[in-house]
Design a protein around this motif. Structure first.
Motif, PDB file in Angstrom:
ATOM      1  N   UNK A 284       0.815  -1.216   0.000  1.00 54.27           N
ATOM      2  CA  UNK A 284       0.000   0.000   0.000  1.00 54.27           C
ATOM      3  C   UNK A 284       0.848   1.265   0.000  1.00 54.27           C
ATOM      4  N   UNK A 285       2.153   1.140  -0.207  1.00 56.38           N
ATOM      5  CA  UNK A 285       3.063   2.280  -0.137  1.00 56.38           C
ATOM      6  C   UNK A 285       3.576   2.660  -1.520  1.00 56.38           C
ATOM      7  N   UNK A 286       4.022   3.915  -1.646  1.00 58.93           N
ATOM      8  CA  UNK A 286       4.903   4.299  -2.739  1.00 58.93           C
ATOM      9  C   UNK A 286       6.292   4.454  -2.127  1.00 58.93           C
ATOM     10  N   UNK A 287       7.310   3.930  -2.804  1.00 61.07           N
ATOM     11  CA  UNK A 287       8.672   3.956  -2.282  1.00 61.07           C
ATOM     12  C   UNK A 287       9.569   4.673  -3.276  1.00 61.07           C
ATOM     13  N   UNK A 288      10.338   5.633  -2.776  1.00 62.38           N
ATOM     14  CA  UNK A 288      11.252   6.410  -3.608  1.00 62.38           C
ATOM     15  C   UNK A 288      12.662   5.877  -3.385  1.00 62.38           C
TER      16      UNK A 288
END
Length: 587
Positions: A284-288
């Protein structure tokens, strides 16, 4: 628990939202879908996907759109914010039996008003090359499913090539094809060309040249998506085993890796300058992830279910003038010219540079990216200087913010010179690595464990690239034109459960040992982003997010492709065009 009224508010479908640059508004008359809007049935349907191309005709309306819904594939003139969509006259419409389209990609180098090359991947493993303008089917690859029997998850043309393309499958394999070669009548035999941690590359062993040229085996489980860097030199892949893997495309070397916090990674994209990669997936995350530093620099929490698409917006950039006495960043970071190959013709350039070349004051750049998910929400995120350079002293800004929109070259100008004139972007690895965030307690020396920079000696490179670059050197010197369980909330995830549910990769790495390492920092070890906006914009899960110059395009599993006008662009849809007139589809 939220009050009843609050719940209704949260479930309401939004038709507009406001950011720092102004109001984005949904244009209901510019909605594309199948002409006969039959009741939605998600049983067995593959995700709706959208592809754009510009055919450079003289009418000034050269944009074309392709999308798939169920067993159907449509090709229309795309009028965007200018005119209402006319669904009664598709340029081409195809209905398939026994298999469904899953993905597609246009070749922007060869697109003309008379002909376009469109690759279409299918649920049974085949890949079709069609021309929807001529309404022809040129070739069918993997027709007998001798190469791979699993679903095609992603298909893309190799940047700068008129004949090479890549195909990823749910088997975890990825293949490079040449449209000029046949696939053969027997199953291919392979010989090992290159092997590394969790990947292997094979060539096709045959007396005569045949497809596939290369076979990549990447990770464990389905290979869900891949993306080429803006300069075409690197390839980022995300897999069901939860790993992001970044390869040097020509030397077949691993550049770096990253592990999801939980579950598989479903989507990936590059920043316009190639310095950062964003992923999304089942955590459920966006990761940079920093390409230069090979490490996670931030995570974004805002979605309530799996993230299906991430994309950078090359047209919106916040530019702030800073006091030169307090500026400590490198000149390369803030004065580089970014060439971004958009999914539109003429390789429209997005330049992040000083507002005035005579002004010596440096500027800082804020990256904008977006995400959509199975929770039917659209999130926009700003990646700011305090995240990118956490140790840099906060400068006294002159409180001047610009929204810079990339503009197409004037008609007839031919756009940017496609030759090697010094305007091509530099290799991302040339940049100076930013320091670790203040909140990251990991030692700086641990970063080297995430992966090695792609560097091989000349003798090794010569042998490796002999096959990998087969027909690659004929690339045109042009600018390079980017069924799951739902409602799985991060609130129910513990490190213990994530350890159990992650698959073991082929290099025997233990998922229980990745959490808390540079591969997968703990939540408290990296900055946590909050979305700039987070809006429910559909009834069904979202499957498309594309940033265009004058609008944002989204699509949901119901098969509705929506156009969101950027601030100041909504007026372009004049009142006389809002009537859905059949006369509006003159080519």
């Amino acid at each position: 628990m939220a009050a009843e009224g609050g719940g209704k508010e949260m479930n309401e479908i939004k038709t507009q939202f406001t950011t720092r640059e102004g109001l984005y508004k949904l244009l209901s008359h510019s909605e594309y879908s199948r002409p006969n809007r039959v009741p939605f049935n998600s049983q067995g349907s593959n995700p709706v996907k959208v592809s754009f191309v510009n055919v450079n005709d003289q009418s000034g309306n050269g944009d074309r759109i392709c999308f798939n819904v169920g067993r159907e594939l449509y090709f229309y003139i795309y009028k965007g914010v200018r005119k209402a969509a006319d669904l009664s006259k598709p340029i081409d419409k195809r209905i398939y039996k026994g298999t469904q389209p899953t993905c597609h990609d246009f070749n922007h180098l060869t697109a003309t008003a008379e002909s376009v090359s469109l690759l279409v991947g299918f649920s049974a493993g085949q890949v079709q090359l069609i021309d929807p303008i001529k309404k022809e089917t040129s070739k069918l690859f993997n027709e007998e499913r001798l190469i791979d029997k699993s679903r095609v998850t992603c298909v893309k043309w190799v940047p700068g090539s008129e004949s090479l393309f890549f195909v990823a499958h749910s088997s975890g394999n990825m293949y490079m094809y040449n449209v000029e070669h046949t696939c053969g009548t027997t199953a291919p035999h392979y010989q090992l060309l290159k092997q590394g941690e969790s990947f292997a590359v094979h060539t096709c062993k045959s007396k005569s040249t045949r497809n596939p040229i290369l076979k990549w085996t990447v990770g464990e489980g389905a290979l869900n998506e891949f993306a080429f860097s803006p300069d075409g030199k690197f390839l980022a892949c995300v897999s069901q085993d939860g790993f992001l893997r970044v390869f040097n495309f020509d030397s077949l070397e691993m550049h770096g890796t990253m592990k999801s916090y939980f579950g598989g990674l479903l989507c990936v994209c590059w920043s316009p300058d190639g310095k950062y990669i964003v992923t999304g997936g089942e955590d459920d995350l966006v990761t940079v992830w920093s390409f230069v530093d090979c490490r996670v620099i931030a995570r974004g929490q805002g979605h309530k279910s799996w993230v299906s698409v991430v994309a950078f917006d090359p047209n919106t950039t916040s530019v702030e003038e800073t006091d030169p006495m307090e500026f400590s960043g490198s000149d390369e970071d803030f004065q580089s010219i970014i060439n971004f190959g958009r999914d539109r013709a003429n390789s429209t350039q997005s330049r992040l540079s000083k507002r005035n070349s005579t002004d010596s004051r440096p500027v800082s750049v804020t990256y904008r990216f977006g995400s959509v998910g199975q929770d039917t929400q659209l999130c926009l995120w700003d990646l700011t200087e305090d995240i990118l350079f956490p140790h840099q002293p906060l400068s006294r800004t002159r409180t001047h913010t610009n929204v810079m929109n990339a503009t197409s070259p004037p008609a007839g100008s031919g756009g940017p010179n496609p030759g090697s004139n010094g305007n091509s972007i530099s290799t991302p690895g040339n940049s100076i690595p930013p320091p670790l965030p203040r909140s990251n307690s990991l030692p700086h020396s641990a970063v080297s464990n995430t992966g090695s920079k792609s560097s091989v000696d000349s003798s090794n490179a010569a042998g490796v690239t002999k096959f990998a670059t087969l027909s690659l050197h004929d690339r045109k010197e042009r600018h390079h034109d980017k069924d799951h369980k739902r409602n799985h909330s991060m609130g129910h995830i513990s490190s213990k459960s994530s350890d159990k549910l992650n698959l073991v990769t082929k290099n025997k790495s233990d998922p229980a040992k990745t959490l808390g390492t540079p591969l997968c920092p703990r939540m408290e070890d990296v900055p946590l982003l909050e979305p700039l906006i987070c809006k429910k914009i559909a009834h069904e899960r979202l499957t498309v997010l594309i940033f265009l110059e004058d609008c944002i395009v989204t699509a949901c599993q119901e098969g509705f492709i929506c156009t969101w006008a950027r601030p100041g662009k909504v007026g372009l849809l004049s009142s006389q065009n809002q009537a859905n007139s059949p006369s509006g589809t003159v080519v």
